[in-house]
Design a protein around this motif. Structure first.
Motif, mmCIF file in Angstrom:
data_model
loop_
_atom_site.group_PDB
_atom_site.id
_atom_site.type_symbol
_atom_site.label_atom_id
_atom_site.label_comp_id
_atom_site.label_asym_id
_atom_site.label_seq_id
_atom_site.Cartn_x
_atom_site.Cartn_y
_atom_site.Cartn_z
ATOM 1 N N VAL A 1 0.848 -1.187 0.000
ATOM 2 C CA VAL A 1 0.000 0.000 0.000
ATOM 3 C C VAL A 1 0.882 1.236 0.000
ATOM 4 C CG1 VAL A 1 -1.918 -1.116 1.178
ATOM 5 C CG2 VAL A 1 -0.145 -0.010 2.511
ATOM 6 N N GLY A 2 0.366 2.314 -0.533
ATOM 7 C CA GLY A 2 1.102 3.563 -0.567
ATOM 8 C C GLY A 2 0.836 4.398 0.671
ATOM 9 N N ILE A 3 1.755 5.287 0.956
ATOM 10 C CA ILE A 3 1.598 6.237 2.054
ATOM 11 C C ILE A 3 1.465 7.620 1.429
ATOM 12 C CG2 ILE A 3 2.767 7.331 4.006
ATOM 13 C CD1 ILE A 3 4.122 4.660 4.551
ATOM 14 N N THR A 4 0.486 8.375 1.891
ATOM 15 C CA THR A 4 0.310 9.746 1.410
ATOM 16 C C THR A 4 0.954 10.677 2.428
ATOM 17 O OG1 THR A 4 -1.764 9.139 0.347
ATOM 18 C CG2 THR A 4 -1.379 11.490 0.724
ATOM 19 N N TRP A 5 2.084 11.274 2.051
ATOM 20 C CA TRP A 5 2.831 12.160 2.947
ATOM 21 C C TRP A 5 2.185 13.535 2.941
ATOM 22 C CZ3 TRP A 5 5.825 11.447 6.813
ATOM 23 C CH2 TRP A 5 6.585 12.497 7.326
ATOM 24 N N LYS A 6 1.810 14.024 4.134
ATOM 25 C CA LYS A 6 1.126 15.308 4.254
ATOM 26 C C LYS A 6 2.061 16.446 4.647
ATOM 27 C CE LYS A 6 -2.652 15.274 3.367
ATOM 28 N NZ LYS A 6 -3.258 15.325 2.030
ATOM 29 N N GLY A 7 3.328 16.147 4.919
ATOM 30 C CA GLY A 7 4.307 17.194 5.208
ATOM 31 C C GLY A 7 4.599 17.364 6.683
ATOM 32 N N SER A 8 5.239 18.480 7.016
ATOM 33 C CA SER A 8 5.594 18.828 8.399
ATOM 34 C C SER A 8 4.554 19.792 8.943
ATOM 35 C CB SER A 8 6.982 19.480 8.435
ATOM 36 O OG SER A 8 7.960 18.561 8.005
ATOM 37 N N LEU A 9 3.898 19.385 10.008
ATOM 38 C CA LEU A 9 2.802 20.175 10.567
ATOM 39 C C LEU A 9 2.922 20.244 12.090
ATOM 40 C CD1 LEU A 9 0.004 18.292 8.577
ATOM 41 C CD2 LEU A 9 1.019 20.507 7.970
ATOM 42 N N ALA A 10 2.338 21.274 12.700
ATOM 43 C CA ALA A 10 2.364 21.420 14.157
ATOM 44 C C ALA A 10 1.358 20.498 14.845
ATOM 45 C CB ALA A 10 2.096 22.872 14.546
ATOM 46 N N SER A 11 0.345 20.014 14.105
ATOM 47 C CA SER A 11 -0.642 19.084 14.664
ATOM 48 C C SER A 11 -1.172 18.208 13.528
ATOM 49 C CB SER A 11 -1.781 19.838 15.348
ATOM 50 O OG SER A 11 -2.463 20.647 14.410
ATOM 51 N N ALA A 12 -1.921 17.170 13.892
ATOM 52 C CA ALA A 12 -2.428 16.215 12.908
ATOM 53 C C ALA A 12 -3.349 16.888 11.891
ATOM 54 C CB ALA A 12 -3.174 15.094 13.617
ATOM 55 N N PRO A 13 -3.289 16.464 10.633
ATOM 56 C CA PRO A 13 -4.206 17.026 9.637
ATOM 57 C C PRO A 13 -5.656 16.619 9.934
ATOM 58 C CG PRO A 13 -2.699 15.409 8.627
ATOM 59 C CD PRO A 13 -2.359 15.509 10.073
ATOM 60 N N GLU A 14 -6.572 17.462 9.524
ATOM 61 C CA GLU A 14 -7.990 17.198 9.773
ATOM 62 C C GLU A 14 -8.525 16.172 8.780
ATOM 63 O OE1 GLU A 14 -10.380 20.710 10.019
ATOM 64 O OE2 GLU A 14 -8.882 21.794 11.193
ATOM 65 N N ASN A 15 -9.562 15.432 9.201
ATOM 66 C CA ASN A 15 -10.237 14.436 8.368
ATOM 67 C C ASN A 15 -9.253 13.450 7.733
ATOM 68 O OD1 ASN A 15 -12.753 15.782 8.851
ATOM 69 N ND2 ASN A 15 -12.174 17.278 7.294
ATOM 70 N N PRO A 16 -8.434 12.801 8.554
ATOM 71 C CA PRO A 16 -7.404 11.911 7.993
ATOM 72 C C PRO A 16 -7.995 10.684 7.308
ATOM 73 C CG PRO A 16 -7.566 11.602 10.359
ATOM 74 C CD PRO A 16 -8.452 12.766 10.013
ATOM 75 N N GLN A 17 -7.236 10.168 6.372
ATOM 76 C CA GLN A 17 -7.601 8.940 5.676
ATOM 77 C C GLN A 17 -6.522 7.895 5.934
ATOM 78 O OE1 GLN A 17 -8.399 9.734 1.547
ATOM 79 N NE2 GLN A 17 -9.590 11.572 2.016
ATOM 80 N N ASN B 1 -3.520 5.537 5.866
ATOM 81 C CA ASN B 1 -2.171 5.638 5.291
ATOM 82 C C ASN B 1 -1.701 7.067 5.033
ATOM 83 O OD1 ASN B 1 -1.728 2.888 5.468
ATOM 84 N ND2 ASN B 1 -2.592 2.514 3.453
ATOM 85 N N TRP B 2 -2.374 8.043 5.614
ATOM 86 C CA TRP B 2 -1.815 9.383 5.621
ATOM 87 C C TRP B 2 -0.696 9.394 6.655
ATOM 88 C CZ3 TRP B 2 -5.713 14.041 5.652
ATOM 89 C CH2 TRP B 2 -6.365 14.106 4.422
ATOM 90 N N ALA B 3 0.342 10.153 6.385
ATOM 91 C CA ALA B 3 1.447 10.285 7.328
ATOM 92 C C ALA B 3 1.908 11.737 7.340
ATOM 93 C CB ALA B 3 2.599 9.360 6.930
ATOM 94 N N TYR B 4 2.451 12.160 8.479
ATOM 95 C CA TYR B 4 2.984 13.524 8.586
ATOM 96 C C TYR B 4 4.036 13.565 9.682
ATOM 97 C CZ TYR B 4 0.686 14.670 13.015
ATOM 98 O OH TYR B 4 0.328 14.709 14.337
ATOM 99 N N TYR B 5 4.859 14.625 9.666
ATOM 100 C CA TYR B 5 5.852 14.861 10.711
ATOM 101 C C TYR B 5 5.333 15.964 11.613
ATOM 102 C CZ TYR B 5 10.152 16.238 13.047
ATOM 103 O OH TYR B 5 11.100 16.536 13.997
ATOM 104 N N ASN B 6 5.267 15.689 12.930
ATOM 105 C CA ASN B 6 4.783 16.676 13.892
ATOM 106 C C ASN B 6 5.968 17.510 14.356
ATOM 107 O OD1 ASN B 6 4.093 17.824 16.541
ATOM 108 N ND2 ASN B 6 2.160 16.741 16.233
ATOM 109 N N THR B 7 5.963 18.790 13.993
ATOM 110 C CA THR B 7 7.085 19.671 14.336
ATOM 111 C C THR B 7 7.121 20.022 15.814
ATOM 112 O OG1 THR B 7 5.749 21.603 13.722
ATOM 113 C CG2 THR B 7 7.206 20.691 12.021
ATOM 114 N N THR B 8 6.024 19.781 16.539
ATOM 115 C CA THR B 8 5.972 20.078 17.968
ATOM 116 C C THR B 8 6.642 18.985 18.792
ATOM 117 O OG1 THR B 8 3.897 21.266 17.620
ATOM 118 C CG2 THR B 8 4.439 20.656 19.885
ATOM 119 N N ASP B 9 6.273 17.733 18.557
ATOM 120 C CA ASP B 9 6.859 16.650 19.369
ATOM 121 C C ASP B 9 7.958 15.866 18.643
ATOM 122 O OD1 ASP B 9 5.479 14.991 17.620
ATOM 123 O OD2 ASP B 9 4.099 14.215 19.127
ATOM 124 N N LYS B 10 8.320 16.301 17.423
ATOM 125 C CA LYS B 10 9.439 15.724 16.658
ATOM 126 C C LYS B 10 9.231 14.241 16.341
ATOM 127 C CE LYS B 10 11.727 19.599 17.304
ATOM 128 N NZ LYS B 10 11.305 20.699 16.556
#
Length: 128
Positions: free
Chosen positions: A47-63, A65-74
């Protein structure tokens, strides 16, 4: 060219194994050829992973295999089974290294680190 495959579960004594290994390597190098086996069935596609980028909190309405980097907790998170799960995280800083040797001192002026004396001031005014 003759092609042979030798398959065995027999484990001979150490010295014999060493000599047998060297002999087999020599035979392979001079032309016994590689064993040819039929290709096995293909595996299941991943399965593929959809990278959402570097964000301060989780993206809204996640689906899924979405993934992101939390800049607050590293930490990086992936969304699966209805929840965010840690995918990876930054490592801790290592120990500080030893301070280096002190460098050479630069040259000082003719009168050291103080300047020339200023001109004398005028007479002051008295207050009565």
């Amino acid at each position: 060219m003759i092609s042979h495959c030798i398959v065995t579960n027999y484990t001979p004594p150490h010295a014999f194994r060493r000599n047998l290994s060297l002999a087999l390597i020599a035979l392979l190098l001079v032309g016994f050829g590689a064993c040819q086996y039929p290709t096995g069935p293909s595996g299941t596609n991943g399965v593929g992973i959809t990278w959402k980028g570097s964000l301060a909190s989780a993206p809204e309405n996640p689906q899924t295999n979405w993934a992101y980097y939390n800049t607050t907790d590293k930490k990086s998170y992936i969304y699966a089974d209805g929840a965010w799960t840690i995918f990876s995280q930054d490592g801790s800083d290592g120990v500080d290294g030893k301070d280096g040797d002190k460098g050479d001192t630069g040259a000082t002026g003719a009168k050291g680190d103080t300047g020339d004396a200023g001109a004398p001031g005028g007479n002051g005014v008295g207050i009565t």
